[in-house]
Enzyme design. Structure first.
Site, short mmCIF file in Angstrom:
data_model
loop_
_atom_site.label_atom_id
_atom_site.label_comp_id
_atom_site.label_asym_id
_atom_site.label_seq_id
_atom_site.Cartn_x
_atom_site.Cartn_y
_atom_site.Cartn_z
CE LYS A 76 92.39 43.33 9.38
NZ LYS A 76 91.59 43.69 8.18
CB THR A 97 80.70 42.99 22.42
OG1 THR A 97 80.06 43.74 23.54
CG2 THR A 97 80.16 43.87 21.10
CG ASP A 154 89.37 41.73 6.70
OD1 ASP A 154 89.61 41.38 7.89
OD2 ASP A 154 90.07 42.18 5.71
CE LYS A 181 91.24 40.85 2.67
NZ LYS A 181 90.85 42.25 3.21
CB THR A 191 101.57 44.23 8.16
OG1 THR A 191 100.39 44.40 7.60
CG2 THR A 191 101.87 42.61 8.52
O1 C5P Z 1 95.38 44.53 -3.54
P1 C5P Z 1 96.37 44.02 -2.28
O2 C5P Z 1 96.79 42.52 -2.69
O3 C5P Z 1 97.35 44.65 -1.75
O4 C5P Z 1 95.35 43.32 -1.13
C1 C5P Z 1 95.71 43.10 -0.18
C2 C5P Z 1 94.40 42.88 0.95
O5 C5P Z 1 94.88 42.15 2.18
C3 C5P Z 1 93.64 44.20 1.38
O6 C5P Z 1 92.38 43.96 1.57
C4 C5P Z 1 94.34 44.48 2.51
O7 C5P Z 1 93.71 45.24 3.30
C5 C5P Z 1 94.61 43.21 3.20
N1 C5P Z 1 95.52 43.03 4.29
C6 C5P Z 1 97.03 43.36 3.78
N2 C5P Z 1 97.76 43.31 4.71
C7 C5P Z 1 97.56 42.89 6.15
C8 C5P Z 1 96.20 42.56 6.58
C9 C5P Z 1 95.54 42.73 5.61
O8 C5P Z 1 97.33 43.69 2.71
N3 C5P Z 1 98.38 42.82 6.97
#
Ligand code: C5P
Length: 267
Positions: A77, A84, A75, A34, A139
């Site tokens: 988003k 657009t 990613d 990602k 979240t």
């Molecule tokens: O290091 P970690 O396992 O916490 O990374 C989780 C990844 O998933 C990060 O890139 C974070 O931005 C992403 N993410 C998240 N929670 C979300 C959406 C995306 O942790 N709700």
């Protein structure tokens, strides 16, 4: 799907050099990488993709993709007006990524426009369409955050507040499914409900994954890889437990192998 296919490593780093270092070690053991806003803003999306593709044995030659399938989850988003976002979806499809995401809060028309644009671009280039995933409610946005924005009433009691958040997630996920997105991003706590609400083939991609041996860090609503898969997740987005594992586990390769072993027991 094999256990390793389900693992998406979050390359939360600021430079191509660091991203490549991780990709070189990990690409044989995972399904995707990602790349997010920090990396694509500092280094440029197409440039990052070119380098990771190169590591993963994928290249563009004489008008088509050759070598291995893409391992990129873009990613970005996307969230803007339909025209657009359709343009961005076309552009990211041209880059040949495996999957990308858009905000469901952009609306039904925007999600449909993104899907249509990606489909058209993929058929024009005779490449597979990337999977398109919807972000329901971030979240980080709990009820209190909605109250602070004055878009949700403060006088609801706790159960009504929880119900309202759930209704939002349900509505956004069902809308994404209806317009033909391939799945949604969901926290470990939402997986079981989404599995009840949505079709079995609708993909659930879950961050907030922590093996028992890893530190939670800033993640609050977490679950283990095996529990998330058992609950119904298709892909797991995992960052620090793999990229910065505890010393006693070893390096990224040892960490990812441990996670594969854990998932293999439940798939
Ligand atoms: O290091 P970690 O396992 O916490 O990374 C989780 C990844 O998933 C990060 O890139 C974070 O931005 C992403 N993410 C998240 N929670 C979300 C959406 C995306 O942790 N709700």
């Amino acid at each position: 799907m094999e256990a390793k296919e389900r693992i998406v490593v979050a390359l939360d780093v600021a430079t191509i050099e660091k991203a490549k270092e991780l990709a070189i070690q990990l690409h044989p053991y995972v399904g995707a990488f990602k790349i997010g806003l920090e990396l694509i803003t500092s280094e440029g999306g197409p440039e990052v993709i070119r380098h990771i593709d190169d590591v993963c044995g994928r290249y563009y030659f004489a008008g088509k993709w050759e070598g291995n399938p893409s391992q990129i989850f873009y990613d970005g988003k996307f969230n803007d007006i339909p025209n657009t976002v359709a343009g961005a979806a076309r552009a990211v499809t041209r880059l040949g990524v495996k999957m990308f995401n858009i905000h469901c809060l952009g609306g039904v028309e925007m999600m449909s426009a993104a899907k249509k644009a990606a489909e058209e671009e993929a058929s024009l280039r005779k490449t597979p369409r990337p999977l398109i995933l919807g972000v329901t409610l971030l979240t980080s946005l709990d009820y209190q955050a909605l109250e602070e924005l004055d878009v949700a009433p403060g006088w609801y009691d706790r159960s009504l507040k929880e119900e309202m958040i759930q209704r939002m997630v349900r509505g956004l996920a069902l809308a994404a499914q209806k317009v033909g997105l391939d799945g949604v991003i969901a926290s470990p706590q939402e997986i079981k409900l989404l599995r009840q609400w949505c079709q079995p083939e609708f993909l659930i991609v879950t961050p907030g994954i922590r093996p028992l041996w890893a530190a939670a860090g800033d993640q609050k609503r977490i679950d283990t890889p095996s529990a998330a898969i058992k609950a119904g997740a298709d892909y797991l987005v995992i960052g620090r437990p793999i990229t910065q594992p505890p010393k006693e586990i070893g390096g990224p390769i040892e960490a990812v192998k441990k996670i594969i072993e854990e998932i293999e027991v439940v798939v």
